[in-house]
Design a protein around this motif. Structure first.
Motif, PDB file in Angstrom:
ATOM      1  N   VAL A   1      -5.659  10.341  11.342  1.00 46.67           N
ATOM      2  CA  VAL A   1      -5.074  11.394  12.168  1.00 46.67           C
ATOM      3  C   VAL A   1      -4.768  10.807  13.538  1.00 46.67           C
ATOM      4  O   VAL A   1      -5.673  10.278  14.206  1.00 46.67           O
ATOM      5  N   GLY A   2      -3.514  10.875  13.946  1.00 44.03           N
ATOM      6  CA  GLY A   2      -3.090  10.202  15.168  1.00 44.03           C
ATOM      7  C   GLY A   2      -2.615  11.131  16.269  1.00 44.03           C
ATOM      8  O   GLY A   2      -2.006  12.169  16.005  1.00 44.03           O
TER       9      GLY A   2
ATOM     10  N   HIS B   1       0.805  -1.221   0.000  1.00 40.71           N
ATOM     11  CA  HIS B   1       0.000   0.000   0.000  1.00 40.71           C
ATOM     12  C   HIS B   1       0.842   1.279   0.000  1.00 40.71           C
ATOM     13  O   HIS B   1       0.342   2.332  -0.364  1.00 40.71           O
ATOM     14  N   HIS B   2       2.063   1.183   0.495  1.00 46.45           N
ATOM     15  CA  HIS B   2       2.948   2.362   0.561  1.00 46.45           C
ATOM     16  C   HIS B   2       2.353   3.493   1.402  1.00 46.45           C
ATOM     17  O   HIS B   2       2.441   4.668   1.031  1.00 46.45           O
ATOM     18  N   PHE B   3       1.766   3.129   2.548  1.00 41.58           N
ATOM     19  CA  PHE B   3       1.311   4.164   3.481  1.00 41.58           C
ATOM     20  C   PHE B   3       2.513   5.024   3.888  1.00 41.58           C
ATOM     21  O   PHE B   3       3.606   4.496   4.136  1.00 41.58           O
ATOM     22  N   ARG B   4       2.285   6.340   3.983  1.00 38.35           N
ATOM     23  CA  ARG B   4       3.348   7.272   4.376  1.00 38.35           C
ATOM     24  C   ARG B   4       2.808   8.203   5.453  1.00 38.35           C
ATOM     25  O   ARG B   4       1.761   8.824   5.292  1.00 38.35           O
ATOM     26  N   THR B   5       3.550   8.304   6.551  1.00 40.21           N
ATOM     27  CA  THR B   5       3.070   8.966   7.765  1.00 40.21           C
ATOM     28  C   THR B   5       3.978  10.157   8.089  1.00 40.21           C
ATOM     29  O   THR B   5       5.203  10.031   8.059  1.00 40.21           O
ATOM     30  N   PHE B   6       3.349  11.271   8.414  1.00 37.05           N
ATOM     31  CA  PHE B   6       4.109  12.516   8.607  1.00 37.05           C
ATOM     32  C   PHE B   6       3.473  13.347   9.717  1.00 37.05           C
ATOM     33  O   PHE B   6       2.333  13.094  10.131  1.00 37.05           O
ATOM     34  N   TRP B   7       4.254  14.302  10.213  1.00 38.75           N
ATOM     35  CA  TRP B   7       3.737  15.228  11.207  1.00 38.75           C
ATOM     36  C   TRP B   7       2.844  16.282  10.573  1.00 38.75           C
ATOM     37  O   TRP B   7       3.153  16.791   9.488  1.00 38.75           O
ATOM     38  N   GLN B   8       1.780  16.624  11.290  1.00 39.82           N
ATOM     39  CA  GLN B   8       0.988  17.808  10.966  1.00 39.82           C
ATOM     40  C   GLN B   8       0.744  18.487  12.317  1.00 39.82           C
ATOM     41  O   GLN B   8      -0.172  18.102  13.047  1.00 39.82           O
ATOM     42  N   GLY B   9       1.649  19.399  12.636  1.00 34.14           N
ATOM     43  CA  GLY B   9       1.652  19.977  13.979  1.00 34.14           C
ATOM     44  C   GLY B   9       2.051  18.907  14.978  1.00 34.14           C
ATOM     45  O   GLY B   9       3.069  18.232  14.806  1.00 34.14           O
TER      46      GLY B   9
END
Lengths: 162, 162
Positions: free
Chosen positions: A119-120, A31-39
């Motif tokens: 959103v985590g 799936h190539h999920f990609r996780t990043f910061w948002q604040g």
């Protein structure tokens, strides 16, 4: 919705640990999920493929569970990396987490054909164990909630057990 | 291990509800999980594909979650169908369940290359809501535990929500 993310944590995993079907950049079938910061929150955005069906028109729950799972391990890696003074892209190899437990509540049927946004919120239990509370939205509709307990990858993963 | 099962509940789902990526017989891209009675327990057997990797050598947690999920809805369908006096293969259309919640504990790294066996114990909460406790074995090693709360498919699944 920010799908063109430059600095996801999965881009930085060592090659040996970048084969995950959910989030490994080297798994050509995944799936190539990609996780990043948002604040102070973590985000993963993914548009399910047409075959990821539950009942026609709605997204397969196993795909939503997979999204929450990898979003959880990626979020834990982001958080411990930040605690250690690093951000994706600064050249430092991040820690790699695995999932100890996964809990998903399916709140509404999740429509197909739109991007899903996980959103985590990340909380440290101790430095090697983190809890990630995740909400999954389709457009602006909250469709699922998840909780992942992620732990730093133990050495038992370095060689198949007997 | 009984992979040649003649009478799985998923074989009996109506065509309109047989497209699930996990267990739909009509989804050509899916896993085709098939769930059947073994005494008073339910069983689903599946050998993950090589691409279903977490860390090389071990099975992707999202695949295990998917197995537990569809095993849960299939087990609930088997149980309510039996309560109604029917067994797969007798010509009666079984009920179709969806997942309200899914909980997975990953106990051990799950080795690739061997069949996984999900074994379920089904408990009625009320006629439209069932709890399934599942253990997932690789060979004879217990690798994961799961709990699914499955509910009879609500009418909201008949048309995408707004």
């Amino acid at each position: 919705m920010g799908e063109n993310v430059l600095k996801a944590i999965q881009d930085e995993y060592p090659d040996d640990f970048a084969w995950c079907y959910g989030c490994g950049r080297l798994n050509e079938h995944g799936h190539h999920f990609r996780t990043f910061w948002q604040g102070d929150q973590t985000v993963t955005i993914y548009t399910p493929s047409p075959e990821h069906t539950a009942i026609p028109g709605f997204v397969y729950g196993g795909l939503i569970a997979s999204l929450i799972d990898c979003h959880g391990t990626g979020s834990a890696a982001l958080a411990l990396h930040r605690k250690n003074g690093h951000e994706p892209g600064d050249g430092e190899t991040p820690p790699r987490f695995v999932t100890a437990s996964l809990n998903v509540q399916f709140l509404k049927p999740t429509p197909q054909g739109v991007p899903l946004k996980a959103v985590g919120t990340v909380e440290e239990i101790h430095p090697k164990k983190w809890k990630i509370e995740t909400e999954v939205y389709a457009k602006d509709v909250l469709c699922a909630r998840g909780e992942v307990i992620a732990v730093v990858m133990p050495k038992t993963f370095l060689q198949p057990s007997q």
